[in-house]
Design an enzyme around this catalytic site. Structure first.
Site, PDB file in Angstrom:
ATOM      1  N   ASP A  20      29.710  44.802  47.435  1.00  0.00           N
ATOM      2  CA  ASP A  20      28.883  43.608  47.645  1.00  0.00           C
ATOM      3  C   ASP A  20      29.708  42.527  48.353  1.00  0.00           C
ATOM      4  OD1 ASP A  20      26.613  42.069  47.672  1.00  0.00           O
ATOM      5  OD2 ASP A  20      26.618  41.598  45.537  1.00  0.00           O
TER       6      ASP A  20
ATOM      7  N   ALA B 177      28.257  34.487  44.779  1.00  0.00           N
ATOM      8  CA  ALA B 177      27.691  34.647  46.130  1.00  0.00           C
ATOM      9  C   ALA B 177      28.313  35.834  46.844  1.00  0.00           C
ATOM     10  CB  ALA B 177      27.912  33.365  46.917  1.00  0.00           C
TER      11      ALA B 177
HETATM   12 FE    FE Z   1      22.377  40.866  45.590  1.00  0.00          FE
END
Ligand code: FE
Length: 383
Positions: free
Chosen positions: A274, A309
């Site tokens: 991610d 984030a």
């Molecule tokens: Fe996400």
């Protein structure tokens, strides 16, 4: 035909480790894995691994950016730059992952992915992961609320006509959400529930229509409650549900990583990064999907509310973290970085193992710190 030898490597496969082995690559494929002491065939090139770990190339199915770029940036340099950074982490296959954006911006990104795929000069890009825009507006994380909309298979198919869509993250509780899972499957796209407040009952509706994948497990999903086990409970309960997990010890705590590896069959765990724009860069100001981000102590958080984030995690670090946290041998953990992902896509006989007939997508790792010492994609040494 070109023949490459990698000698003196600790070859790591799911559940198997062979020290001092040699791997013979013919063209783009693995031809043989030879134990120490076996006479080696002649070769055009030889690489001495010096005893380093040789693992199947990593497959990051969820990452947004790196080195100052987001793959959705309106900049032709963005996708190649992120793919180069991914290669440096040992990633040989990668799903560029979009954010919740308007249709035009998504279509432009798909065009740029298609352009990259003409050459694939760094890692392979078998498809795109669309994360949003069909997510729950009350489970945004770092996604931009301005572009959230209801599930629409037509929009997905328009995007998939530009470049392949392999995975789609959506919230199963959205209007038509359960049926949307079936529509995605029908079109060869892995449906994944995420950025979702789905109850367990809503999960079961989508499960009945084929949903078997959860996006960044525990992050931006309904938590486990003893009267409604939510998506976290669903992921823990159902062995056949694959879960993506960000093992940076920030998005998911160390005990949760331990619990997941204790409870879930290893074949249903998929390590992801991610990673966001600021990954591979030092601390400082950044952004995600047009929202301001501050990176401090290696954690990226929204300036406005401190929400996580995206991560700074790299795939080689993710593997190292899991080995450290769980105490499992690397050969037990290794399938969570590539073979499980390949299996889900029906490519488990081509990628994710160092065996004859498999693609020669390989990474050399220093066993002490898991730093990347070399990367081969289709038998070609690219790092
Ligand atoms: Fe996400």
């Amino acid at each position: 035909m070109s023949i490459i030898r990698i000698t003196n490597a600790s070859v790591i496969n799911p559940e198997v480790r062979i020290n001092g082995a040699s791997v013979i690559i013919e063209d783009a494929e693995i031809a043989e894995v030879l134990p120490a002491g076996t006479p080696l065939p002649d070769a055009d090139e030889t690489y001495d691994a010096g005893g380093a770990l040789l693992v199947p190339g990593f497959f990051d199915i969820h990452a947004h950016g790196a080195v100052g770029y987001e793959i959705t940036d309106d900049d032709p340099a963005a996708i190649p730059a992120v793919c180069k950074a991914k290669l440096e982490e040992g990633v040989t296959s990668y799903f560029p992952t979009t954010l919740t954006l308007g249709h035009e911006a998504l279509a432009k990104t798909m065009e740029r992915v298609a352009l990259y795929c003409e050459k694939e000069e760094y890692c392979r890009v078998p498809g795109v992961h669309l994360e949003g825009p069909f997510i729950n507006p009350s489970s945004l994380g770092a996604q931009n609320p301005a572009f959230v909309r209801k599930p629409d298979i037509e929009e997905v198919l328009q995007l998939a006509a530009i470049a392949p869509v392999s995975e789609m993250t959506f919230a199963a509780e959205m209007e038509g959400g359960a049926e949307f899972a079936r529509q995605l499957l029908e079109n060869g796209i892995v449906p994944s529930c995420g950025h979702s407040k789905a109850t367990y009952a809503q999960f079961r509706d989508a499960y009945a229509r084929g949903l078997r994948h959860l996006t960044h497990f525990c992050n931006q999903m309904s938590p486990l409650h003893h009267r409604d086990i939510g998506l976290v409970g669903a992921g823990l309960l159902h062995d056949d549900v694959r879960i993506e997990i960000i093992c940076d010890k920030v998005h998911v705590s160390v005990p949760m990583i331990q619990l997941v590896f204790d409870r879930k069959p290893i074949e249903s765990i998929l390590l992801i990064t991610d990673s966001m724009r600021a990954s591979h860069l030092p601390d400082g100001p950044s952004s995600i999907g047009g929202l301001d981000v501050i990176v401090k102590n290696g954690e990226a958080r929204l300036a406005k509310d401190g929400a996580l984030a995206g991560s700074m995690l790299r795939m080689n670090q993710a593997l190292r973290n899991v080995v450290e946290v769980t105490g499992l041998p690397v050969e037990d953990v290794i399938q969570t970085t590539s073979w499980n992902q390949a299996e889900e896509l029906g490519l488990g006989d081509q990628f994710g193992r160092i065996e004859p007939g498999y693609a020669a997508d390989l990474v050399l790792l220093d066993e002490a710190d898991y730093s990347v010492k070399g990367v081969f994609v289709g038998g070609e040494k690219r790092l």
